[in-house]
Design an enzyme around this catalytic site. Structure first.
Site, PDB file in Angstrom:
ATOM      1  N   ARG A   1     -72.011  42.615   0.830  1.00 37.60           N
ATOM      2  CA  ARG A   1     -73.151  43.279   1.461  1.00 37.60           C
ATOM      3  C   ARG A   1     -73.396  44.624   0.801  1.00 37.60           C
ATOM      4  NH1 ARG A   1     -73.601  44.345   7.933  1.00 37.60           N
ATOM      5  NH2 ARG A   1     -71.921  45.807   7.525  1.00 37.60           N
TER       6      ARG A   1
ATOM      7  N   THR B   1     -78.713  48.613   1.314  1.00 34.21           N
ATOM      8  CA  THR B   1     -79.781  47.749   1.817  1.00 34.21           C
ATOM      9  C   THR B   1     -79.307  46.743   2.852  1.00 34.21           C
ATOM     10  OG1 THR B   1     -79.428  46.050   0.122  1.00 34.21           O
ATOM     11  CG2 THR B   1     -80.871  47.904  -0.447  1.00 34.21           C
TER      12      THR B   1
ATOM     13  N   ASP C   1     -64.602  45.703  10.715  1.00 33.48           N
ATOM     14  CA  ASP C   1     -64.821  44.913   9.513  1.00 33.48           C
ATOM     15  C   ASP C   1     -63.718  43.854   9.422  1.00 33.48           C
ATOM     16  OD1 ASP C   1     -64.452  44.116   6.620  1.00 33.48           O
ATOM     17  OD2 ASP C   1     -66.242  45.380   6.415  1.00 33.48           O
TER      18      ASP C   1
ATOM     19  N   ASP D   1     -61.713  43.835   6.047  1.00 31.01           N
ATOM     20  CA  ASP D   1     -60.779  44.956   5.925  1.00 31.01           C
ATOM     21  C   ASP D   1     -59.573  44.778   6.828  1.00 31.01           C
ATOM     22  OD1 ASP D   1     -62.213  46.293   4.005  1.00 31.01           O
ATOM     23  OD2 ASP D   1     -63.222  47.645   5.404  1.00 31.01           O
TER      24      ASP D   1
END
Length: 211
Positions: free
Chosen positions: A106, A110, A202, A205
């Site tokens: 990602r 944006t 996340d 992560d």
């Protein structure tokens, strides 16, 4: 969600394990192990309606017509990197499944999905494909993954995630209304950074210890 194409898996084991994963102090090892366990439980749900055919077998007592899964072996398609967390659990139930790898990240500015790797079996048109990513947040990665699989010929795609945001569901259904979604929870919303709230942070992560 009101859509019949969104299946929230409310099994007590799934919900309990999801709550454990949400805890911010959960260790990397424990997070990874529980994600693997939930992957197995979600696999059970997403394959509930696979077609069966009767085949002749021999039991120790006699011959019989017994049901086995019909058609070609399934394809599991994790979106790298976090989607890999589902893989071992699903392979425990379907050890002969083919694997497609979809490399997307990602863009932090944006929030759009950027492809960096794609490798899949050639004959996806005859296989049920299970697309996997723990988080359906903006929906951009899931949409890109489904588009890549369709370009390779996939016609029967099912998307499995751990958490979904309403915004991600809307985006995914707008682009791929033919692809049903299985998730353990539909959370409240996205924050300004594109993370699911309350979510679990996340997933990549936390699974790989890179937070």
């Amino acid at each position: 969600m009101g859509s019949s194409n969104v299946h929230v898996v409310d099994h007590p084991l799934v919900q309990h394990k999801l709550s454990l994963m949400r805890e911010k102090d959960r260790s990397t090892k424990s997070f990874r192990e529980i994600l693997n366990e939930i992957g197995m439980l979600l696999c059970y749900e997403v394959t509930r309606d696979l077609p069966l055919e009767l085949v002749e077998i021999e039991t120790p007592i006699s011959a019989m017509q017994a049901p086995k899964i019909a058609g070609k072996k399934l394809t599991l398609a994790p979106i790298l990197r976090a989607g890999v967390g589902f893989l071992d659990g699903m392979l425990a139930l379907m050890p002969s499944a083919r694997i497609a790898h979809i490399g997307l990240y990602r863009d932090p500015a944006t929030l759009q999905a950027v492809e960096y790797y794609f490798k899949a079996p050639q004959d996806l048109s005859d296989r049920t494909v299970i697309l996997m990513d723990p988080m359906l947040a903006t929906g951009n990665s899931a949409c890109a993954g489904a588009s890549l699989l369709k370009a390779r010929g996939a016609r029967d795609i099912r998307f499995v995630c751990l958490l979904a945001a309403p915004e991600g569901i809307a985006q995914f259904q707008a682009e791929h209304p033919d692809v049903p979604i299985w998730t353990a929870s539909v959370d409240e919303r996205l924050n300004d950074h594109g993370y699911i709230v309350p979510g679990l942070g996340d997933a990549g992560d936390r699974m790989f210890g890179t937070k």
